[in-house]
Structures are given as C-alpha cells and as structure tokens.
Enzyme design. Structure first.
Site, PDB file in Angstrom:
ATOM      1  N   PHE A  26      -5.887 -13.841 -63.654  1.00  0.00           N
ATOM      2  CA  PHE A  26      -5.840 -15.186 -63.103  1.00  0.00           C
ATOM      3  C   PHE A  26      -6.524 -16.208 -63.996  1.00  0.00           C
ATOM      4  O   PHE A  26      -6.917 -17.273 -63.551  1.00  0.00           O
ATOM      5  CB  PHE A  26      -6.487 -15.215 -61.718  1.00  0.00           C
ATOM      6  CG  PHE A  26      -5.754 -14.393 -60.706  1.00  0.00           C
ATOM      7  CD1 PHE A  26      -4.368 -14.379 -60.669  1.00  0.00           C
ATOM      8  CD2 PHE A  26      -6.454 -13.611 -59.808  1.00  0.00           C
ATOM      9  CE1 PHE A  26      -3.688 -13.619 -59.734  1.00  0.00           C
ATOM     10  CE2 PHE A  26      -5.787 -12.850 -58.876  1.00  0.00           C
ATOM     11  CZ  PHE A  26      -4.391 -12.840 -58.836  1.00  0.00           C
ATOM     12  N   ASP A 146     -19.751  -6.640 -59.025  1.00  0.00           N
ATOM     13  CA  ASP A 146     -19.224  -6.049 -60.259  1.00  0.00           C
ATOM     14  C   ASP A 146     -20.351  -5.701 -61.229  1.00  0.00           C
ATOM     15  O   ASP A 146     -20.285  -6.023 -62.420  1.00  0.00           O
ATOM     16  CB  ASP A 146     -18.243  -7.032 -60.917  1.00  0.00           C
ATOM     17  CG  ASP A 146     -17.266  -6.328 -61.861  1.00  0.00           C
ATOM     18  OD1 ASP A 146     -17.273  -5.080 -61.895  1.00  0.00           O
ATOM     19  OD2 ASP A 146     -16.520  -7.018 -62.570  1.00  0.00           O
TER      20      ASP A 146
END
Length: 666
Positions: A26, A146
C-alpha cells in the site's frame, strides 16, 4: 518510482528523495532530506490506498488523515517522531524522523560471524530498555504489532534501542480501505497481501484473526530476545511434531530469565504477562542490582533555556474542596466534565486546615505524614487488606485473587497500603452502612470481600492507564511540599501554577467526571490529582505539552496545530510587549475545547484575558510586558485536532531581551 528521478524535485517543496528504503503493498518508503532543516534526514512513507477515481482517492486521504491522528500522540525518545502528513500533487506522505544506526538483525548477523549471539546480560539489558517503551505505548492504547530484530535499531547517537516501522500504520491503511468498502482491504490490486506482524514473531492469534493487545507485543519481544540469544529463527526454536518449544535446550539461562521468557512466549494469551510492568518486575527480581533505575523511565528531553528565569511566584494556598455527597464510583467512566476554576483559598478555620497543619508537622519530623491512622481520614481499620493474602479463613481462590492484586500493584510500582486505602474510600462510599463496621474474614462477608477486590482491580486499571510509573510510585506520599516544588519548576519555564492546575483539573475531571477534586492530600483519591499534576510538570519539561511561539523577523503571525486526547491540554507561551495589538484564533470542533489566555502578572484589574472560555477568538491591546500563556484543554470524548493562529503588530527583533514582568501569582 525511481529515487534518483524523484530526487530532482522536492516533495511538498521541502523534502528531497535520496533513495528507496522499502516497498509495500500500500505504499513505498523513502529516505529523504529536509532542505528547510539543514538537510536533516527523515523518512517518507507514501500512502497508496489503491482505489479508483479521484473522489475515492480524496476520501481515502481524508480518512487516513483522521485515522493517523493518534500517531501524533507519540512522544517518547525511543520512538521516531511522526512529523506531519503531507499532500503533494494528489499523493499523501507520512513524514517521520530517521534513526541512524544498525538494526538488531544486522547486529546479530555480525555477532554470529565473529563471536556468537547475544549474552543473557545483553538481552536482559535490552529488555529493560524496551519494556518501558511498550509500557508507554500500551498506556495510551497503542500496540506496535510488528516487533522483530528488523524493526529495532541501535541508535548511533547513544546506543539505545529504538522501535521503528509501526505495524499500526499498515493497520490504518487497512482500516481506511475497509471504510471505503473495498472487498478485501488486506490485498492490493497486484494480489500482494498486507501482513500485520512478522511470521514467527507475531503470536498465532494475531496472524489468524488480527486481534492484538499488549500481550502480542510482549510475545514478539520475547521471541526477539530468544532469536538474539540463540542466533536461530523462530521456526528453528519450535518443534511442530511435538507442538513444543525446543529453545530451552538450545541456550543456557538463569532460572528466572528462563521463566520470564517462557511466560512471554506462551502460546495462550492468558498464560502470558498482561503488562510490560509485570515483565520488568520479574526481571528486576532476576537481576536486582544490575539494571540502573533510569532504564525504567524514558530519557528526559528538556526545553532549551530561553532567558534567565523570572522571580518565583509566592506559594499560593492549596486548593480547598467542595463538600459534596459521596458519588457512586464508576472506574470505567471517561466522559469529560468542565474543569474547575482556579482553586479557591482555603478557609483559615475548621477541621481540614488543622489536619493539613498536622500533615506538614509529621512530614517535617519523619516524612511519614501519610501513614496516620486510617480512622483519622474517615476510614476503618480492616482485617481484609492486601497484606492478608494467606489468611487460612479465605478459600484458595480468594487467596490467589488477593495475591494477584498485590503482585500487580507491586509490578505497577503502586504501594499496596495506598491501594488498600484508595479501595476503602470507594468501597465505603458505595456502602456507607458499613462505615465503622470493617469487613471480616468470616463467610458472611465473602461477597463483599469479592466486591472490594473487584474495586481494587479497577483501581489498578485506572492507575496504570492514566499515570506514569514515576507518578504511581509516589502515591500515598504526595504532600504540600510537592506543590511548592511544582510551582518552582513551572515558573522556570514561564508557566504559572494556574495553568498547571487547570491542566490537572481537566485530567482529573476526565477520569472522575462526577467528582470534584477534593483538596490537596486529604483523601486517597486526592493523591491521584497530585500524581496527575506531577505528570503534567514532567510533560512540560519534556516539551510534550509546552511550546514557545516565536515570531520570525518580518513575520507577524504564527500557526501551530496538534491533537488532544479527551481531558488533555497544552500550553503555549509568547514573550510580548505592553501596548502591542494581539489577535488569536483557535480552530477546533464546536464546544470541544476551553481556551485560556493568561497575563504575565495578574491583578484585580486584569486577572486574565480569557479563563476556561468556550469562545475561540480574542483581540485587543496587551496590558503588560512579559510571557503570556495560552492554555488549550479538550472537553471532547474523542481525540480532536486543533489549529491555533496568533498574530501581533509591532513585533521587534530583540523581543527576547526586553525586561520581564514578574511571574504570575495565583
């Protein structure tokens, strides 16, 4: 897009692309230099929602700007600062600080090539440096998502670990695509699927369902530690055939550190540590003298001194409390309430002033003023306390429950004795009929003891969510001398205690919407007001909620903007001259803010220009020379964005050298 080709122009008129750092489904990430800040390096993350048509693209960008507002709340020295959202020719970029240094993946590869993986002491130190960062993030409702050796950088400037590449940014893009009705918001038009979390480091429930909470970050940090200790990837530390970990046989660790890591990477979320504070407490037990206490707190980033500080204002009397019926306690309530006016002066007679004098005397004699008999403050001596965790009259389940509450309090740096007193206050407000009739360890009080324990748990949730570790550690010990200390600290930053108290009152009202701040240190709940004040002072010193507006030569206006969470506020100071013409305008959602404009030296004629006002504009001639204060406080129930515009006539170049008015006296 080729970095060299793009580098021929400037993004947003100021950022020159140097090279591409990464490519995502993205949007891509670039290293750039800010030509307006001496070629300072920064990171540009391009937002590409991959929707068709300009209307859909415009809406996507608008949604992303709204969703990304939470990123601007981040203010920690081990987290790269998010600078701005930048539109450029129909494209949207997120601008972030660049951290120079090797990733821990690169460090591990070097170590393996030469002298082996990280040692237990090195990894323990790393954990103690990172856990306060997670504690900070989780306290404001953000999960990194993450964590891995690739997303940890050892900063060249000071050698400290820095968390980069928030998975939450990817989640923002997914959220925007979902709101636009994209059938598969996780998949790009090329078929590439966005993964929120790295395989092996993210726990199973995150990869399968996308569900995250603080335990998922602790799991990923635990896996990162194991990879650094063993030099092996996560899949090499787990046996799929036996469905069990193999790392305990691959590395030699002390028993306590082994137990900590086992619990961090437990397969089931309920078996993991709940908070980063619990992990820190466990590691402190493992190596109580090896880690300096400073590692448990963010490194302070203080404002640069502007000019010699003004004279200190004389200590004002402490705020008095309003006599109100005891409200029903709702620890989950978060609706904002109007902040109190400036605390009125305390009456010179009566029980509470006499008790305040007694507090000061005891504090001077031995620093133990708070530990007066509970009956003095309207509480009862009870048999059911957090020290009574092994009472044989209690069931095993109740003993375990009380022990868990005590352990959590210690992990949060909350004194269990203070927690007992705070819980007593709320419990007896809900059960006034029990005043003077303490809970016993008998079966007939079992249900009430369970209710008391539930209130204690809710209190810990409240304290963990709203207070820093340092502020929590002093609960039960705040006293009138702290008020004097805070006053001196804020005065040195050209801020009055009036502004400090307004900010603190707003936070207190947001947490306890039905309860007026009742005094300074007269009840346990008032200690929370004091802890909030301590955090406000710290936030001013770090520059989190305090900024100086300065006018550039030949410039007569300035514009600043930001985001405020419910009940939070910010302060701007301006050094101005008497008889200057001043105009200010605050743009924010209707009825969402309160605006104050304080003069350098308030008196009966001009106590202030605006005070907790719902109006958002002011214009007129300034009555004094010195530092003015603009205080903005949010009354909204959700985060809001604001823009403040200030303009003056007759700005002079040597404004900083003008004589200063005395500090404010409230």
């Amino acid at each position: 897009m080729d970095g060299t080709e793009q580098g021929e122009g400037l993004i947003g008129g100021r950022y020159r692309i140097l090279r591409q750092l990464g490519q995502g489904s993205f949007g891509d990430t670039y290293l750039a230099e800010d030509v307006h800040r001496f070629q300072e390096l920064c990171v540009l993350k391009e937002f590409n929602p991959q929707v068709e048509g300009k209307p859909a693209l415009d809406k996507a960008q608008m949604l992303f700007e709204r969703e990304a507002g939470i990123l601007y709340q981040l203010n920690h020295p081990q987290i790269p600062r998010f600078r701005e959202l930048l539109r450029d020719q129909g494209r949207l970029f997120l601008v972030q600080d660049y951290v120079e240094g090797p990733t821990y993946r690169e460090l591990l590869n070097r170590r393996i090539a030469y002298d082996g993986p990280f040692s237990e002491a090195e990894v323990t130190r790393l954990l103690m440096q990172l856990l306060p960062v997670l504690q900070y993030l989780h306290s404001i409702g953000i999960v990194h998502r993450d964590i891995s050796p690739d997303n940890l950088v050892q900063r060249n400037a000071d050698g400290r670990p820095v968390l980069i590449d928030f998975g939450g940014v990817k989640q923002l893009v997914v959220n925007v695509r979902h709101q636009l009705g994209v059938p598969d918001p996780y998949q790009s038009v090329s078929g590439q699927v966005t993964r929120l979390g790295e395989g092996g480091y993210a726990p199973e429930e995150q990869l399968e369902t996308g569900r995250v909470d603080p335990t998922t970050d602790l799991y990923a940090l635990g896996m990162t530690a194991l990879v650094l200790l063993t030099g092996k990837e996560p899949e090499q530390l787990y046996d799929e055939r036996t469905q069990s970990w193999t790392w305990p046989d691959q590395v030699s660790l002390s028993p306590t550190v082994r137990q900590v890591l086992e619990r961090m990477v437990a397969q089931t979320p309920r078996d993991r540590y709940v908070t980063a504070g619990q992990v820190m407490a466990a590691l402190n037990l493992a190596q109580p003298t090896s880690m300096p206490a400073s590692l448990n707190q963010p490194m302070p980033v203080r404002m640069q001194p502007m000019t010699p500080p003004p004279p200190l204002e004389p200590p004002p009397p402490p705020p008095t409390r309003a006599v109100v019926p005891p409200p029903t306690y709702d620890p989950t309530a978060t609706l904002a309430a109007p902040p109190r006016a400036v605390p009125p002066k305390r009456s010179s007679s009566g029980f509470w002033p006499a008790l305040g004098v007694l507090f000061v005397v005891v504090a001077v004699l031995g620093g133990l003023w708070w530990w007066l008999p509970a009956l003095e403050l309207g509480f009862v001596n009870r048999e059911d306390t957090l020290d009574d965790t092994e009472n044989p009259a209690f069931s095993e389940a109740e003993q375990a429950r009380k022990q868990a509450i005590r352990d959590r309090a210690l992990a949060l740096n909350v004194d269990p004795t203070y927690l007992t007193q705070l819980t007593d206050q709320f419990f007896f407000e809900q059960h006034p009929e029990r005043q003077g009739n303490p809970l016993t360890d008998q079966p007939e009080d079992e249900a009430l003891r369970a209710e008391w324990d539930a209130i204690a748990e809710a209190n810990l949730d409240l304290l963990e969510t709203n207070l820093s570790t340092d502020a929590r550690s002093r609960l039960g010990r705040y006293n009138p001398s702290d008020r004097d200390r805070w006053q001196r600290q804020v005065n040195q930053m050209y801020v009055s205690s009036r502004a400090l108290y307004d900010l603190t009152d707003a936070r207190f009202a947001q947490i306890f919407p039905d309860r007026a701040a009742e005094g300074f240190v007269e009840t346990p709940v008032d200690q929370i007001w004091s802890a909030l004040a301590q955090d406000q002072v710290t936030a001013m010193e770090t520059g989190e909620i305090l900024s100086e507006i300065q006018f550039e030569p030949d410039s007569f206006s300035q514009q600043v903007q930001g985001t405020l969470s419910p009940g939070h506020g910010t302060v701007y100071i301006l050094n101005l001259s008497a008889e200057q013409l001043m105009r200010l305008n605050l743009q924010a959602p209707p009825d969402s803010t309160r605006l104050s404009f304080f003069v350098p030296l308030p008196d009966e004629a001009v106590p202030y220009l605006l005070n907790n006002s719902s109006q958002n504009t002011w214009a007129g001639e300034l009555p004094q020379t010195g530092y003015y204060e603009i205080v903005i406080i949010s009354r909204a129930s959700n985060p809001i964005n604001y823009r403040l515009t200030t303009a003056v006539d007759n700005v002079i170049d040597d404004i900083i050298n003008r004589p200063q008015a005395p500090a404010k006296s409230n």
